[in-house]
Enzyme design. Structure first.
Site, PDB file in Angstrom:
ATOM      1  N   VAL A  11      45.514  35.056  22.039  1.00 22.67           N
ATOM      2  CA  VAL A  11      46.647  35.086  21.182  1.00 22.67           C
ATOM      3  C   VAL A  11      45.946  35.404  19.405  1.00 22.67           C
ATOM      4  CG1 VAL A  11      49.182  34.728  19.968  1.00 22.67           C
ATOM      5  CG2 VAL A  11      47.869  34.151  22.444  1.00 22.67           C
ATOM      6  N   ASP A  30      40.474  28.512  12.579  1.00 27.93           N
ATOM      7  CA  ASP A  30      40.142  27.419  13.767  1.00 27.93           C
ATOM      8  C   ASP A  30      39.128  26.203  13.402  1.00 27.93           C
ATOM      9  OD1 ASP A  30      40.721  28.882  17.197  1.00 27.93           O
ATOM     10  OD2 ASP A  30      39.275  26.328  16.940  1.00 27.93           O
ATOM     11  N   LYS A  35      33.100  28.797  17.435  1.00 28.22           N
ATOM     12  CA  LYS A  35      34.236  30.183  17.240  1.00 28.22           C
ATOM     13  C   LYS A  35      33.957  31.063  16.064  1.00 28.22           C
ATOM     14  CE  LYS A  35      37.779  29.287  20.871  1.00 28.22           C
ATOM     15  NZ  LYS A  35      38.785  29.224  21.728  1.00 28.22           N
ATOM     16  N   THR A 121      53.939  28.703  22.114  1.00 25.13           N
ATOM     17  CA  THR A 121      54.405  28.786  23.609  1.00 25.13           C
ATOM     18  C   THR A 121      55.462  27.835  23.384  1.00 25.13           C
ATOM     19  OG1 THR A 121      53.699  30.387  24.900  1.00 25.13           O
ATOM     20  CG2 THR A 121      55.473  28.963  25.675  1.00 25.13           C
ATOM     21  N   GLY A 256      48.193  32.346  39.313  1.00 22.94           N
ATOM     22  CA  GLY A 256      47.473  31.596  38.383  1.00 22.94           C
ATOM     23  C   GLY A 256      47.635  32.131  36.206  1.00 22.94           C
ATOM     24  N   CYS A 259      49.214  30.715  31.299  1.00 23.19           N
ATOM     25  CA  CYS A 259      50.186  30.172  31.110  1.00 23.19           C
ATOM     26  C   CYS A 259      51.116  30.245  31.824  1.00 23.19           C
ATOM     27  CB  CYS A 259      51.142  31.635  30.607  1.00 23.19           C
ATOM     28  SG  CYS A 259      49.539  31.669  29.076  1.00 23.19           S
TER      29      CYS A 259
HETATM   30  N1  LIG Z   1      46.516  33.569  26.687  1.00 21.89           N
HETATM   31  C1  LIG Z   1      47.693  34.309  26.870  1.00 21.89           C
HETATM   32  O1  LIG Z   1      48.023  34.965  27.203  1.00 21.89           O
HETATM   33  C2  LIG Z   1      49.162  34.151  26.241  1.00 21.89           C
HETATM   34  C3  LIG Z   1      50.117  34.391  26.159  1.00 21.89           C
HETATM   35  C4  LIG Z   1      50.949  34.621  25.602  1.00 21.89           C
HETATM   36  C5  LIG Z   1      51.636  33.159  24.683  1.00 21.89           C
HETATM   37  N2  LIG Z   1      50.595  32.393  25.008  1.00 21.89           N
HETATM   38  C6  LIG Z   1      50.613  31.174  23.572  1.00 21.89           C
HETATM   39  O2  LIG Z   1      49.826  31.272  23.207  1.00 21.89           O
HETATM   40  C7  LIG Z   1      49.232  29.468  22.702  1.00 21.89           C
HETATM   41  C8  LIG Z   1      47.937  30.173  22.403  1.00 21.89           C
HETATM   42  O3  LIG Z   1      47.403  30.692  23.534  1.00 21.89           O
HETATM   43  P1  LIG Z   1      45.868  31.048  23.630  1.00 21.89           P
HETATM   44  O4  LIG Z   1      45.573  31.439  25.216  1.00 21.89           O
HETATM   45  O5  LIG Z   1      45.850  32.510  22.560  1.00 21.89           O
HETATM   46  O6  LIG Z   1      44.747  29.408  23.900  1.00 21.89           O
HETATM   47  P2  LIG Z   1      43.261  29.388  23.719  1.00 21.89           P
HETATM   48  O7  LIG Z   1      43.262  27.754  23.914  1.00 21.89           O
HETATM   49  O8  LIG Z   1      42.937  30.411  23.822  1.00 21.89           O
HETATM   50  O9  LIG Z   1      43.467  29.001  21.697  1.00 21.89           O
HETATM   51  C9  LIG Z   1      43.403  27.977  20.931  1.00 21.89           C
HETATM   52  C10 LIG Z   1      42.765  27.866  19.879  1.00 21.89           C
HETATM   53  O10 LIG Z   1      43.705  27.052  19.113  1.00 21.89           O
HETATM   54  C11 LIG Z   1      42.516  25.591  17.847  1.00 21.89           C
HETATM   55  N3  LIG Z   1      43.076  24.928  17.906  1.00 21.89           N
HETATM   56  C12 LIG Z   1      43.431  24.187  18.022  1.00 21.89           C
HETATM   57  N4  LIG Z   1      43.655  23.114  16.867  1.00 21.89           N
HETATM   58  C13 LIG Z   1      43.493  23.768  16.473  1.00 21.89           C
HETATM   59  C14 LIG Z   1      44.345  22.897  15.108  1.00 21.89           C
HETATM   60  N5  LIG Z   1      44.049  22.341  14.256  1.00 21.89           N
HETATM   61  N6  LIG Z   1      43.245  23.696  13.619  1.00 21.89           N
HETATM   62  C15 LIG Z   1      43.322  25.158  14.173  1.00 21.89           C
HETATM   63  N7  LIG Z   1      43.137  25.587  15.331  1.00 21.89           N
HETATM   64  C16 LIG Z   1      43.317  24.429  15.909  1.00 21.89           C
HETATM   65  C17 LIG Z   1      41.391  25.578  19.474  1.00 21.89           C
HETATM   66  O11 LIG Z   1      40.306  25.772  18.993  1.00 21.89           O
HETATM   67  C18 LIG Z   1      41.677  27.321  19.935  1.00 21.89           C
HETATM   68  O12 LIG Z   1      40.556  27.948  19.750  1.00 21.89           O
HETATM   69  C19 LIG Z   1      50.044  29.039  23.615  1.00 21.89           C
HETATM   70  O13 LIG Z   1      51.148  28.563  23.997  1.00 21.89           O
HETATM   71  C20 LIG Z   1      50.191  29.931  25.063  1.00 21.89           C
HETATM   72  O14 LIG Z   1      51.235  29.224  25.814  1.00 21.89           O
HETATM   73  C21 LIG Z   1      49.150  32.730  25.796  1.00 21.89           C
END
Ligand SMILES: NC(=O)c1ccc[n+]([C@@H]2O[C@H](COP(=O)([O-])OP(=O)(O)OC[C@H]3O[C@@H](n4cnc5c(N)ncnc54)[C@H](O)[C@@H]3O)[C@@H](O)[C@H]2O)c1
Length: 437
Positions: A11, A30, A35, A121, A256, A259
């Site tokens: 995201v 991040d 990364k 989310t 799967g 999300c």
């Molecule tokens: N992946 C999807 O398709 C999708 C779609 C819609 C919503 N979401 C929601 O969006 C959110 C993020 O999902 P994602 O798939 O991008 O997650 P992800 O796990 O791919 O990435 C999360 C990132 O956050 C970083 N992080 C963790 N703690 C941190 C902090 N304190 N400071 C800075 N960075 C930090 C991690 O190192 C990681 O790189 C979730 O809540 C997910 O449910 C995801």
């Protein structure tokens, strides 16, 4: 505007790239230094079509900078989006540890009137909790916390973010709403403004509905298998009813990804926590968890046992066009096949590296029977059973005669995505097994 997007996962990177492409000055922040180093070189830590180009352009134009430094990014930011992970906790409810950690880190550096938008989310009520964390950790200047849920799909995340169906803003302050509308204006999408709690429920409801649709059609597919009906014919028939529609019907192994499973589980856990044990989400979540196990057991009977069989597992990601393996069918199928005594030859066009890491770390029984193939031909060669788990274009356009040549005589082709024509497969002498057919 000056923005910081916290969390450079699927995201965060996509949002950073898109907002930077509109001329905003964006920090992607991040805590993962590796990364951030990769992204600074415009290398994407995961596979997402179109993203590399977007990030490359932003980095080259200097509208997009990646950093681990809150003190560098936050003080100049008008809008800070929190896009960190929200996995399910042990009790099934959302684990907000990362969201609160981000809120704590940004708190002392906020500028006057900054908007903190929660993109992750999260359940209703989280905005108030985030605001409290900010106040408790040095957030002394006026600030706003709003909900800005994300609806992108992995595999088409750039396209989805550039052309969203809608933008949902969960906020009540008129100035904040105007600013966020302005930020999203270049997208040209309908904007719906509502209370933060409603915005958060919109996100859960969207995923829960789609997951329910998948579970629903799987339940109907089970009935079709028992009574001679063909689920694809049924879909063609019901789809023309405008109230139902022909899109988004995926009979298969269940939902799967990163999300749907966690979001449905979170709603189910929430329902239970407020005494609604019979909430539909509880049943949907359970049915989905049981589906893979029950299908693998059915397949085992149909192939005459896995022991000693070489199985070509085709598709390791949770869906096509991504290398994300979170809750992918392969993560359940490969361990189960190995445990049952099969030799597994797996192949995925994009996910082999992740799979090597993932399965390598799982302490799987009979792991010496697991082989990662570098081509679909290599995976199929000498296999007794082919198990197509994901509809990658490369995996659903194989010539039946070619498959037949590679596999042992009387081999079995299990098409978990109903992508092949049964007659074509059977014509070359393979046994065909589909879903709901
Ligand atoms: N992946 C999807 O398709 C999708 C779609 C819609 C919503 N979401 C929601 O969006 C959110 C993020 O999902 P994602 O798939 O991008 O997650 P992800 O796990 O791919 O990435 C999360 C990132 O956050 C970083 N992080 C963790 N703690 C941190 C902090 N304190 N400071 C800075 N960075 C930090 C991690 O190192 C990681 O790189 C979730 O809540 C997910 O449910 C995801």
């Amino acid at each position: 505007m000056n923005l910081t997007i916290i969390g450079t996962g699927f995201v965060g990177v996509v949002s950073s790239g898109v907002f930077a492409s509109f001329g905003n000055i964006v920090y992607g922040l991040d805590i993962d230094q590796k990364k951030v180093d990769m992204l600074t070189r415009a290398e994407i830590p995961f596979y997402e079509p179109g993203l590399e180009q977007l990030v490359k352009e932003g980095v080259a134009k200097k509208t997009l900078t990646f950093t681990t430094d809150y003190t560098k990014a936050i003080p100049s930011s008008d809008v800070i989006m929190i896009a960190v992970g929200t996995p399910s906790a042990m009790d099934g409810q959302a684990d907000l540890t990362y969201v609160f950690a981000a809120a704590k880190s940004l708190a002392p550096h906020l500028k006057d009137g900054a908007i903190v938008a929660v993109k992750s989310t999260v359940p209703p009520g989280t905005c108030d909790k985030v605001a409290q964390v900010i106040r408790d950790n040095g957030g002394t200047k006026p600030f706003h916390v709003v909900s800005l849920p994300e609806f992108l799909k992995e595999g088409s995340a750039v396209e989805d973010t550039l052309h969203p169906d809608r933008i949902i803003i969960g906020a009540t302050d008129a100035m904040v709403i105007e600013k966020l509308k302005e930020l999203h204006k270049p997208l040209g999408a309908p904007v719906v403004v509502m209370k933060p709690e409603s915005a958060q429920m919109c996100k859960y409801t969207s995923n829960a509905y789609l997951a329910t649709r998948i579970t629903f059609i799987n339940q109907i597919a089970n009935l079709c298998e028992a009574n001679g009906a063909n689920i694809q014919e049924v879909i063609a028939g019901i789809g023309l009813d405008k109230r139902i529609g022909k899109h988004y019907w995926y009979p298969g192994l269940g939902y799967g990804g990163s999300c749907f499973p966690k979001d449905v589980k979170e709603l189910a856990a929430y329902a239970k926590a407020i005494g609604q044990e019979n909430n539909l989400m509880v049943t949907v979540s359970t049915l989905n968890e049981e589906r893979m196990v029950s299908l693998l057991s059915t397949f085992e009977q149909q192939v005459g046992g896995w022991k000693g069989k070489t199985v070509a597992v085709l598709g390791l990601s949770f869906k096509p066009n991504t290398n994300d393996m979170r809750e992918a069918p392969s993560t359940k199928a490969v361990p189960a096949l190995l445990a049952a005594g099969a030799v597994v030859h797996s192949y995925d066009p994009m996910t082999n590296e992740e799979a090597a890491r993932y399965f390598g770390s799982q302490k799987l029984s009979n792991f010496s029977n697991y082989h990662m193939a570098t081509s679909v031909d290599e995976a199929l060669k000498g296999a007794h059973v082919a198990l197509v788990l994901v509809e990658w274009p490369q995996l659903i356009t194989l010539e039946p005669s070619h498959i037949k040549e590679l596999m042992v005589p009387n081999a079995i082709f299990i098409d978990c995505r109903d992508q092949y024509d049964r007659a074509e497969i059977e014509k070359v002498g393979l046994k065909y097994i589909g879903i709901g057919l």
